[in-house]
Design a protein around this motif. Structure first.
Motif, short mmCIF file in Angstrom:
data_model
loop_
_atom_site.label_atom_id
_atom_site.label_comp_id
_atom_site.label_asym_id
_atom_site.label_seq_id
_atom_site.Cartn_x
_atom_site.Cartn_y
_atom_site.Cartn_z
N ASN A 128 28.43 32.81 19.82
CA ASN A 128 27.42 32.14 20.65
C ASN A 128 26.13 32.95 20.66
OD1 ASN A 128 27.86 34.27 22.40
ND2 ASN A 128 28.77 33.03 24.02
N GLU A 140 34.11 36.13 30.36
CA GLU A 140 33.94 34.78 29.82
C GLU A 140 34.97 34.51 28.73
OE1 GLU A 140 31.97 32.39 30.86
OE2 GLU A 140 30.88 33.54 32.37
N MET A 144 37.89 31.45 28.75
CA MET A 144 38.06 30.48 27.67
C MET A 144 39.53 30.16 27.42
SD MET A 144 35.34 31.98 24.86
CE MET A 144 36.02 30.97 23.52
N LYS A 285 34.97 26.20 23.16
CA LYS A 285 35.06 26.75 24.51
C LYS A 285 34.12 27.93 24.73
CE LYS A 285 39.78 25.26 25.49
NZ LYS A 285 41.12 25.67 26.02
N PRO A 287 31.07 29.87 25.84
CA PRO A 287 30.04 29.53 26.84
C PRO A 287 28.64 29.68 26.25
CG PRO A 287 30.82 31.75 27.20
CD PRO A 287 31.66 31.18 26.09
N ARG A 310 26.66 24.72 28.76
CA ARG A 310 26.13 25.36 29.96
C ARG A 310 25.61 24.29 30.92
NH1 ARG A 310 20.70 28.48 28.31
NH2 ARG A 310 20.31 28.11 30.50
N ALA A 319 30.74 21.84 32.77
CA ALA A 319 30.32 23.10 32.15
C ALA A 319 31.50 24.07 32.12
CB ALA A 319 29.16 23.70 32.93
N SER A 320 31.65 24.77 30.99
CA SER A 320 32.74 25.74 30.87
C SER A 320 32.35 27.09 31.43
CB SER A 320 33.14 25.89 29.39
OG SER A 320 32.03 26.33 28.62
N SER A 321 31.08 27.25 31.82
CA SER A 321 30.61 28.52 32.34
C SER A 321 29.36 28.30 33.16
CB SER A 321 30.31 29.49 31.19
OG SER A 321 29.60 30.62 31.64
#
Length: 436
Positions: A128, A140, A144, A285, A287, A310, A319-321
């Motif tokens: 990322n 983070e 995941m 997954k 972030p 995000r 949002a996953s984070s």
């Protein structure tokens, strides 16, 4: 964004006229008069010359060590001068988040190049656009791997204590279950791990080289995890990754790292860089953002935000984070550093870190500072200390030497490519003097 020149009077009048107001004061009409003030109780302004002198007076209070033999998460590496020269350009320093890709091609390309280098360095499929620091990346990465069926994260106690503290903070805020796995002979206790593995465990967080500088038996640990389909979140040293097996080769599902060794000075603890990379199965997954390269309607290369997990881009509940930014300038610094060093330069840096640490360990052993643990290590190792640790380190500091980190086992020493053999010999002489 990020304008540093105030608006002119004409521009202010035009903006006020556009919203139907005559003065800036009208914008604050709703603020109670008791909360307003005419002047702040601040000292008057200084000329550039006066300010330069004041800053120098303040900086003279700093202690600048001639030799550094301490790591424990932040490392004193040589940074080629071209790195700062490139990333200090105004166009890079002032650029902001690439919400509009059509006018942010330069920023997007720099992130894409960074991601590509990280994937190659770590042997992973996707990276990322970075997060705040290595500890954040660890948290983070763990998130995941967890879900309702597998809410438990196993955490190796051989990892950096500050990273563990950050994981515990995340766990408290996110209803994340964690279970610590103990240490045996400086490394993860694999027998204890076996007893804690279950179908509730989503992942194991493991650091290698660990806090004591020792390499964990990652492949054997991965074999145990596979029996329960538990994922591996592996934290690594990015310099070590240039010389030893990559995270991908070791079977990591998610790889995280503190990016500070890649061209960033220690700087009182930041800003640093949280590196994250994952295999293909875990890619969606990750972030934050992932930048991709495509072609525009004319066939030219173009850069886009391929994945945006995000909350600013998608609905908050999906949002996953909640990480709301990325360390783009620090990521670019890492990319410029890796480009300047090249694969051979990174490998040579890693070789020197290891060989000088071995030399330091052997010389310390000869004067009674025996290694605490046996086995392979990278550039850090713990030794016993036959005298008072505080007094010894204070004595070294008086000679311009920052000694190792005092730990319960003794002293955690570190060497990098910057520690010339003459520096190590001078350290040994200074330690001998303190022993006399």
């Amino acid at each position: 964004m990020g304008r540093y020149i105030p608006s002119t009077r004409d521009e202010l009048r035009a903006m006020l006229a556009e919203i139907g107001m005559n003065s800036v004061d009208e914008l604050y009409a709703v603020v109670p008069e008791g909360l307003l003030c005419d002047n702040l109780n601040l000292p008057g302004g200084l000329s550039e010359l006066e300010l330069d002198g004041k800053i120098r007076d303040i900086s003279d209070k700093n202690t600048v060590f001639k030799s550094v033999f301490r790591g424990a998460g932040a490392y004193d590496h040589y940074i080629p001068s071209i790195v700062k020269r490139v990333v200090s350009k105004e166009t890079f320093v002032t650029s902001y988040t690439p919400y509009q890709p059509e006018i942010s091609q330069g920023v997007l390309q720099s992130i894409f190049e960074y991601q590509s280098m990280i994937c190659e360095l770590m042997g992973m499929d996707a990276s990322n656009a970075s997060v705040y620091d290595g500890a954040t990346a660890a948290c983070e990465g763990i998130r995941m791997c967890l879900d309702k069926k597998r809410p438990l994260a196993l955490v190796a106690m051989s990892a950096n204590p500050m990273t563990i503290e950050t994981i515990e903070t995340y766990a408290d805020a996110c209803d994340m279950e964690i279970d610590m796995v103990g240490v045996k002979d400086g490394r993860l206790d694999i027998d204890e791990l076996k007893g804690k593995l279950s179908n509730r465990a989503g992942c194991l967080f493991l650091q290698s080289p660990n806090f004591m500088g020792l390499f964990e038996d990652v492949e054997a640990i991965k074999d145990e995890l596979s029996r329960y389909s538990v994922k591996l979140v592996l934290a690594v040293n990015p310099i070590a990754s240039a010389l030893y097996k990559t995270s991908g080769e070791l079977g990591a599902d998610v790889c995280v790292a503190e990016g500070q060794p890649l061209g960033m000075p220690m700087s009182f603890g930041g800003p640093y860089l949280g590196i994250m990379a994952a295999n293909k199965a875990m890619m969606r997954k990750l972030p934050g953002r992932i930048v991709g390269r495509t072609r525009d309607d004319r066939g030219n290369a173009a850069y886009v935000l391929t994945l945006q997990a995000r909350e600013q881009h998608i609905r908050r509940e999906k949002a996953s984070s909640n990480v709301c930014s990325n360390q783009a300038l620090c990521a670019m610094t890492a990319a410029v550093y890796m480009s300047a060093m090249g694969p051979d330069g990174l490998r040579e840096c890693a070789r020197q870190c290891h060989s000088k640490a071995v030399y330091l360990m052997n010389e310390l052993s000869r004067i009674g500072f025996s290694p605490v643990y046996e086995g392979e290590f990278f550039n850090e190792f713990a030794s016993t200390c036959p005298v008072d640790k505080g007094a010894l380190l204070e004595s070294l500091a008086e000679k311009g030497i920052l000694g190792g980190l005092p730990v319960k086992e003794g002293i955690l020493w570190c060497a990098t490519e910057k520690n010339a053999i003459s520096q190590i010999d001078a350290l040994i002489s200074a330690v001998k003097e303190a022993l006399a």
